[in-house]
Design an enzyme around this catalytic site. Structure first.
Site, PDB file in Angstrom:
ATOM      1  N   HIS A   1       0.837  -1.203   0.000  1.00 16.52           N
ATOM      2  CA  HIS A   1       0.000   0.000   0.000  1.00 16.52           C
ATOM      3  C   HIS A   1       0.876   1.258   0.000  1.00 16.52           C
ATOM      4  O   HIS A   1       1.279   1.756   1.042  1.00 16.52           O
ATOM      5  CB  HIS A   1      -0.934   0.009   1.218  1.00 16.52           C
ATOM      6  CG  HIS A   1      -1.993   1.080   1.150  1.00 16.52           C
ATOM      7  ND1 HIS A   1      -3.346   0.800   1.042  1.00 16.52           N
ATOM      8  CD2 HIS A   1      -1.894   2.433   1.135  1.00 16.52           C
ATOM      9  CE1 HIS A   1      -4.023   1.941   0.983  1.00 16.52           C
ATOM     10  NE2 HIS A   1      -3.155   2.949   1.041  1.00 16.52           N
TER      11      HIS A   1
ATOM     12  N   HIS B   1       1.368   4.987  -2.528  1.00 14.43           N
ATOM     13  CA  HIS B   1       0.862   5.782  -3.660  1.00 14.43           C
ATOM     14  C   HIS B   1       2.021   6.383  -4.446  1.00 14.43           C
ATOM     15  O   HIS B   1       2.891   7.026  -3.864  1.00 14.43           O
ATOM     16  CB  HIS B   1      -0.038   6.907  -3.147  1.00 14.43           C
ATOM     17  CG  HIS B   1      -1.314   6.421  -2.532  1.00 14.43           C
ATOM     18  ND1 HIS B   1      -2.509   6.397  -3.223  1.00 14.43           N
ATOM     19  CD2 HIS B   1      -1.589   5.916  -1.300  1.00 14.43           C
ATOM     20  CE1 HIS B   1      -3.469   5.913  -2.430  1.00 14.43           C
ATOM     21  NE2 HIS B   1      -2.931   5.612  -1.257  1.00 14.43           N
TER      22      HIS B   1
ATOM     23  N   HIS C   1      -9.814   1.402  -0.197  1.00 10.36           N
ATOM     24  CA  HIS C   1      -9.540   2.186   1.009  1.00 10.36           C
ATOM     25  C   HIS C   1     -10.829   2.220   1.829  1.00 10.36           C
ATOM     26  O   HIS C   1     -11.843   2.739   1.355  1.00 10.36           O
ATOM     27  CB  HIS C   1      -9.201   3.645   0.651  1.00 10.36           C
ATOM     28  CG  HIS C   1      -7.807   3.855   0.149  1.00 10.36           C
ATOM     29  ND1 HIS C   1      -7.385   3.441  -1.082  1.00 10.36           N
ATOM     30  CD2 HIS C   1      -6.743   4.491   0.731  1.00 10.36           C
ATOM     31  CE1 HIS C   1      -6.111   3.792  -1.247  1.00 10.36           C
ATOM     32  NE2 HIS C   1      -5.698   4.431  -0.162  1.00 10.36           N
TER      33      HIS C   1
ATOM     34  N   GLU D   1     -10.395   3.765   7.147  1.00 12.73           N
ATOM     35  CA  GLU D   1      -9.206   4.547   7.522  1.00 12.73           C
ATOM     36  C   GLU D   1      -9.681   5.677   8.432  1.00 12.73           C
ATOM     37  O   GLU D   1      -9.385   5.710   9.617  1.00 12.73           O
ATOM     38  CB  GLU D   1      -8.507   5.110   6.277  1.00 12.73           C
ATOM     39  CG  GLU D   1      -7.316   5.996   6.617  1.00 12.73           C
ATOM     40  CD  GLU D   1      -6.632   6.612   5.383  1.00 12.73           C
ATOM     41  OE1 GLU D   1      -5.521   7.125   5.562  1.00 12.73           O
ATOM     42  OE2 GLU D   1      -7.191   6.585   4.266  1.00 12.73           O
TER      43      GLU D   1
ATOM     44  N   HIS E   1      -6.021   0.084   4.901  1.00 12.73           N
ATOM     45  CA  HIS E   1      -6.099   0.624   6.274  1.00 12.73           C
ATOM     46  C   HIS E   1      -7.027  -0.227   7.156  1.00 12.73           C
ATOM     47  O   HIS E   1      -6.562  -1.121   7.835  1.00 12.73           O
ATOM     48  CB  HIS E   1      -6.501   2.106   6.289  1.00 12.73           C
ATOM     49  CG  HIS E   1      -5.590   2.968   5.483  1.00 12.73           C
ATOM     50  ND1 HIS E   1      -4.331   3.330   5.929  1.00 12.73           N
ATOM     51  CD2 HIS E   1      -5.721   3.548   4.262  1.00 12.73           C
ATOM     52  CE1 HIS E   1      -3.736   4.089   5.011  1.00 12.73           C
ATOM     53  NE2 HIS E   1      -4.553   4.228   3.979  1.00 12.73           N
TER      54      HIS E   1
ATOM     55  N   ASP F   1       2.381   4.233   2.568  1.00 13.03           N
ATOM     56  CA  ASP F   1       1.294   5.086   2.067  1.00 13.03           C
ATOM     57  C   ASP F   1       1.797   6.241   1.195  1.00 13.03           C
ATOM     58  O   ASP F   1       1.694   6.184  -0.012  1.00 13.03           O
ATOM     59  CB  ASP F   1       0.442   5.597   3.237  1.00 13.03           C
ATOM     60  CG  ASP F   1      -0.992   5.905   2.841  1.00 13.03           C
ATOM     61  OD1 ASP F   1      -1.389   5.546   1.724  1.00 13.03           O
ATOM     62  OD2 ASP F   1      -1.723   6.497   3.654  1.00 13.03           O
TER      63      ASP F   1
END
Length: 360
Positions: free
Chosen positions: A16, A18, A214, A217, A238, A296
């Site tokens: 995970h 980005h 997602h 979270e 998450h 992340d």
């Protein structure tokens, strides 16, 4: 952020992270200068002061960080390919041997995308070509740095009109670096009310494209339920707030649902208000849940994978054995085809000195 040697210096798997939150500040400055696009600072230190932070902000303030530097990168072919290549280099240096990196193709495009993101003028870089360029960058990085990298294409909760194209791009490039579809963005926007997201996920399931979402979270457990029952998610991005619904949590433990957790991120986005010692991950660990440790958005959190591992060891009581278990779970829950998954697992077993017949 880093002090001393890494707490877990063996091969790692990251699921995970980005792409647009992992760009080197030097690259942003160079490309901004080349394209004559104004940035909030002209040195690495100055840029990091603007785009990264180390005390909790709310989600809107966190998301505002992207608009400070994305105009320099989006819409530029060379930049898109380069950030993918440099991403692989960065992960290889952190000892990651397999990574799944996610991004929204539309947020890097400036043509055939409505609205055109980041206030760019219309250009000629389409979402489809963005995916092709990222794939080229990832493959060149794999060759150069001897690690495996795959990508996940993100639908954005606030832009349902993009989702049909996202799933088509997943289908088009499924044997070419792309392994899954994701849904990212503000969880308070109910995915159920947007049939485009649902249809994109139905099509992904029909075509055998892997699915992560997602959920939980910042949002309530209800969002996780939607992700699982409506979008048929195979992994949860998450998922911390699952603990507020005990029966849902027990059901997911039983199903061996994988949670992609990001400890440092969860603190900085305000997703988890508790101290790290009381973090949901501690409960996941105690319950033997299936989860991975991830960064992340390392640019914005001024971190590396070692930051999250250090938090896990220093504040959550992780042992060497738990780090191994977490990485083996990450490999098992990765979106690689079975044969490649077996190869990845055997690399980990051998690096960890584990005989396959033992508890894993």
């Amino acid at each position: 952020m880093e002090n001393g040697p890494p707490v877990f210096d063996k091969p790692k798997v990251e699921l995970h992270v980005h792409l647009d939150g992992s760009i080197k500040p030097e690259t942003i400055l160079q490309i901004g200068k080349k394209r004559k696009i104004g940035l909030p600072a002209d040195t690495v230190e100055g840029l990091l002061q603007q785009v990264s932070y180390n005390e909790p902000l709310c989600l809107t303030e966190f998301l505002a960080k992207f608009s400070l530097y994305m105009p320099a990168i989006a819409g530029d072919r060379e930049a898109v390919k380069r950030i993918a290549y440099e991403f692989v280099e960065m992960k290889a240096k952190e000892g990651v041997i397999y990574v799944e990196v996610r991004y929204s193709p539309h947020l890097l495009a400036n043509c055939k995308v409505n609205p055109i993101p980041w206030g760019q003028k219309k250009g000629d870089l389409t979402p489809d070509e963005v995916v092709n360029l990222v794939n080229q960058g990832l493959k060149a990085g794999e060759e150069a740095f001897n690690i495996k990298a795959r990508s996940i294409l993100c639908c954005m909760r606030h832009m349902p009109s993009w989702s049909p194209e996202v799933v088509e791009l997943c289908k088009k490039y499924r044997n070419d670096s792309v392994v899954a579809i994701d849904l990212a963005g503000d969880e308070l926007i109910n995915a159920e009310t947007y049939s485009e997201h649902r249809r994109a996920y139905e099509e992904a399931e029909r075509c055998g494209i892997h699915r992560t979402v997602h959920a939980g979270e910042a949002g309530p457990p209800q969002v996780i339920k939607e992700a699982i029952h409506i979008l048929k998610a195979e992994r949860i991005g998450h998922g911390y707030h699952v603990l507020e619904d005990d029966s849902l949590y027990k059901q997911l433990l039983k199903q061996n649902m994988h949670f992609e957790v990001c400890p440092w991120s969860s603190y900085l986005t305000g997703a988890c208000k508790n101290s790290f010692a009381d973090h949901p991950v501690v409960r996941f660990m105690k319950d033997g849940a299936n989860y991975s440790l991830n960064t992340d958005d390392p640019l914005i959190f001024n971190s590396t994978i070692h930051t999250d591992y250090k938090i896990a060891k220093d504040s959550m009581g992780f042992t060497e054995q738990e780090f191994q278990r977490v990485n083996i779970n990450a490999a098992k829950s990765s979106f690689l085809p079975e044969q490649e998954k077996k190869e990845l697992l055997s690399k980990l077993y051998s690096a960890y000195g584990i005989l396959k017949s033992t508890e894993f």
